[in-house]
Design an enzyme around this catalytic site. Structure first.
Site, PDB file in Angstrom:
ATOM      1  N   CYS A   1       1.093  -0.965   0.237  1.00 18.35           N
ATOM      2  CA  CYS A   1       0.330   0.163  -0.642  1.00 18.35           C
ATOM      3  C   CYS A   1       0.797   1.584  -0.098  1.00 18.35           C
ATOM      4  O   CYS A   1       1.734   1.910   1.051  1.00 18.35           O
ATOM      5  CB  CYS A   1      -1.207  -0.008   1.389  1.00 18.35           C
ATOM      6  SG  CYS A   1      -2.011   1.450   1.479  1.00 18.35           S
TER       7      CYS A   1
ATOM      8  N   ARG B   1     -12.971  -0.058  -4.654  1.00 18.77           N
ATOM      9  CA  ARG B   1     -12.096   0.806  -3.303  1.00 18.77           C
ATOM     10  C   ARG B   1     -11.835   1.715  -3.119  1.00 18.77           C
ATOM     11  O   ARG B   1     -12.218   2.093  -1.658  1.00 18.77           O
ATOM     12  CB  ARG B   1     -11.465  -0.566  -3.118  1.00 18.77           C
ATOM     13  CG  ARG B   1     -10.180  -0.957  -1.936  1.00 18.77           C
ATOM     14  CD  ARG B   1      -9.819  -1.311  -1.731  1.00 18.77           C
ATOM     15  NE  ARG B   1      -9.112  -1.877  -0.066  1.00 18.77           N
ATOM     16  CZ  ARG B   1      -7.921  -1.712   0.172  1.00 18.77           C
ATOM     17  NH1 ARG B   1      -7.494  -0.877  -0.322  1.00 18.77           N
ATOM     18  NH2 ARG B   1      -7.872  -2.245   1.370  1.00 18.77           N
TER      19      ARG B   1
HETATM   20  P1  RVP Z   1      -0.833  -6.987   4.056  1.00 17.38           P
HETATM   21  O1  RVP Z   1      -1.712  -8.027   4.747  1.00 17.38           O
HETATM   22  O2  RVP Z   1       0.485  -5.957   4.896  1.00 17.38           O
HETATM   23  O3  RVP Z   1      -0.400  -7.327   2.852  1.00 17.38           O
HETATM   24  O4  RVP Z   1      -2.078  -5.906   4.188  1.00 17.38           O
HETATM   25  C1  RVP Z   1      -3.049  -5.882   3.392  1.00 17.38           C
HETATM   26  C2  RVP Z   1      -4.202  -5.089   3.318  1.00 17.38           C
HETATM   27  O5  RVP Z   1      -3.875  -4.048   2.727  1.00 17.38           O
HETATM   28  C3  RVP Z   1      -5.554  -5.589   3.132  1.00 17.38           C
HETATM   29  O6  RVP Z   1      -6.400  -6.425   3.648  1.00 17.38           O
HETATM   30  C4  RVP Z   1      -6.154  -4.189   2.955  1.00 17.38           C
HETATM   31  O7  RVP Z   1      -6.519  -3.450   3.982  1.00 17.38           O
HETATM   32  C5  RVP Z   1      -5.314  -3.842   2.202  1.00 17.38           C
HETATM   33  N1  RVP Z   1      -4.427  -3.578   0.924  1.00 17.38           N
HETATM   34  C6  RVP Z   1      -4.743  -3.995  -0.303  1.00 17.38           C
HETATM   35  N2  RVP Z   1      -5.014  -3.147  -1.438  1.00 17.38           N
HETATM   36  C7  RVP Z   1      -4.148  -2.330  -0.850  1.00 17.38           C
HETATM   37  C8  RVP Z   1      -3.560  -1.623  -1.933  1.00 17.38           C
HETATM   38  O8  RVP Z   1      -3.204  -1.812  -3.248  1.00 17.38           O
HETATM   39  N3  RVP Z   1      -3.167   0.061  -1.510  1.00 17.38           N
HETATM   40  N4  RVP Z   1      -3.980  -2.430   0.394  1.00 17.38           N
END
Ligand code: RVP
Length: 497
Positions: A319, A418
């Site tokens: 993210c 989203r």
């Molecule tokens: P991680 O477990 O750190 O990989 O995080 C997963 C979370 O990141 C997802 O459950 C969602 O809330 C968030 N996410 C998913 N896509 C993206 C993005 O593209 N920014 N963020």
């Protein structure tokens, strides 16, 4: 004037747990990780609990039906990604609900008019030597026979010999009714000294194959997450745009819980979506909402009727929301504040609303910390993306296996809903990246290892349940210098990759 917080926001790696007294009864095998998934009133049981505090992220590169089955087998729940057409998402949910451990939908099928050459090609492609012969050549067609390598001799038979000439015909097969249990199927397999038992319905159409070798692997897993009809439980992501189409289709497919998937959930769109669900389905449909990072956001979603609330903005491994938009909050700080708000809400109203710490789990101990800080369960993306069961490709990079992992906010996912702010139906800038993560093997092995660490740390804190951990945990901030002390230091590592 803008509001300023006194403290910087912090992340999990800045905290550690201080052990508490553990009695001789406090041993990992006695730890119970069951946790509520949805809201409940004081003194009542939650409508849905999960057996381990882990759910998988609502992402294309994480949660499809295969991962959902593997996670339900271990006691957790997947939320099938919603950034796909409604029918395809509903089909994934149906596949999980139809799945019966140890019952295989035949993936190698021929029609009687096909040839030995076709059989050999199929065997090579699927690696399976038991082939069902059905009227239409499909996995659920009328069963006419079975072909295994005992039915043909390559040296004596021409490749264009028709299947119907050498298959074992239906009348000579041992078969059983579709409703047969795994135990009964296994008894029949042993009694008749066969390797594979076809199960057929009243019209003689093939439903499943049960294999001798699969029984031991699929004997009841004591933690598995099942519904009243003994089917695996599964959740599904929805958005604040097409819920009028998506929600009915997912419920019809058998989804056990829904979750509004949004990068930022403190918005009227979430309330409108929950209102729609309450108006049409009342309280019986369970829906989580989020994501929020403070008390106000939590209160808003709690009052709107969310069954659970997800916490976290910008902490996901893929993210880049914080960099792109300058919004977010350190995951630990967000969680601690929301957990306080949840407890206060419970005090005031007698309604407990579980919270889910979403994103940013890097080390296994982060899960224990999140639970100690008040999370009822955690949602993980990167963690699950590394396993055999995740939907993405495994690639070999300079001799190391990696799995693909991309964010829902990346151009690859194209999940504009989203990030929807009620405006254009497209992503004008990316909030996620497309990446690779180290391949780590099977979900089962990894989840068992992770949870053995969680159980062990809980015992160090003198806790046998998650609520007990939340009450007893003593948590300290660590200085950046003491973080160095926490790893191997002042030694030269040998044989270290
Ligand atoms: P991680 O477990 O750190 O990989 O995080 C997963 C979370 O990141 C997802 O459950 C969602 O809330 C968030 N996410 C998913 N896509 C993206 C993005 O593209 N920014 N963020």
């Amino acid at each position: 004037m803008a509001f300023y917080y006194d403290e910087p926001s912090r992340t999990f790696s800045e905290y550690l747990l201080i052990p508490g007294y553990s009695s001789s009864k406090c041993v990992p095998s006695e730890v119970d990780l069951k946790t509520p998934l949805v809201r409940f009133k004081r003194g009542e049981e939650p409508g849905i609990s999960i057996n381990i505090p882990m759910v998988s992220a609502i992402m294309q590169s994480v949660s499809d039906d295969r991962l959902a089955v593997a996670l339900a087998e271990e006691g957790g729940m997947s939320f099938i990604y919603g950034s796909q057409p409604v029918e395809e998402q509903a089909e994934m949910v149906k596949k999980v609900k139809r799945y019966r451990a140890g019952f295989v939908v035949s993936d190698s099928n021929v029609s009687p008019e096909m040839t030995l050459e076709d059989v050999l090609r199929l065997t090579e492609k699927t690696g399976h030597s038991t082939i069902a012969v059905t009227e239409d050549g499909g996995p659920n067609g009328k069963l006419l026979g079975i072909v295994t390598n005992k039915d043909y001799r390559l040296s004596r038979m021409s490749p264009d010999t028709r299947v119907k000439e050498f298959m074992t015909k239906f009348d000579d097969l041992v078969y059983a009714e579709e409703e047969t249990s795994l135990k009964e199927a296994n008894d029949i397999i042993w009694e008749h000294k066969i390797n594979c038992l076809p199960l057929v319905n009243k019209n003689r159409e093939l439903a499943y194959l049960v294999f001798r070798k699969d029984y031991d692997t699929h004997k009841k897993n004591e933690n598995e997450l099942i519904d009243n009809a003994k089917r695996y439980m599964v959740g599904a992501g929805i958005n604040t745009r097409d819920y009028e189409m998506r929600v009915p289709a997912l419920l019809e497919a058998g989804a056990d819980a829904l979750c509004i998937d949004s990068s930022e959930g403190f918005s009227e769109w979430q309330k409108i979506t929950i209102d729609y669900i309450r108006k049409h389905y009342g309280e019986r449909v369970k829906v989580g909402a989020g994501n929020v990072v403070d008390e106000e956001g939590f209160r808003f979603l709690a009052d709107a009727g969310a069954d659970f609330v997800k916490v976290g903005i910008g902490g996901g491994a893929i993210c880049i929301t914080r960099e792109q938009k300058g919004i977010g909050r350190g995951q630990a700080t967000a969680l601690i504040e929301v957990a306080k708000a949840r407890d206060a809400y419970y005090e005031e109203t007698g309604v407990y609303i579980p919270i889910c710490s979403d994103g940013g789990i890097v080390h296994d101990y982060h899960i224990t910390l999140a639970l100690a800080m008040g999370a009822d369960f955690v949602m993980l993306g990167r963690y699950f993306a590394r396993f055999d069961e995740s939907p993405t490709k495994r690639v070999n990079i300079n001799g190391s296996y990696m799995k693909e992992y991309w964010g829902e906010g990346s151009a690859r996912a194209r999940n504009w809903q989203r990030y929807d702010m009620g405006g254009e139906q497209k992503l004008s800038f990316e909030e996620g990246v497309d990446s690779l993560v180290p391949y780590a093997g099977s979900l089962k092995d990894n989840v068992n290892l992770t949870l053995s660490k969680v159980r062990s740390t809980m015992c160090n804190c003198g806790a046998l349940t998650i609520p007990e951990l939340q009450k007893k945990a003593k948590i300290t901030l660590v200085s950046s210098t003491s973080i160095v002390e926490g790893g191997a230091h002042d030694v030269t590592l040998r044989n270290h990759r």
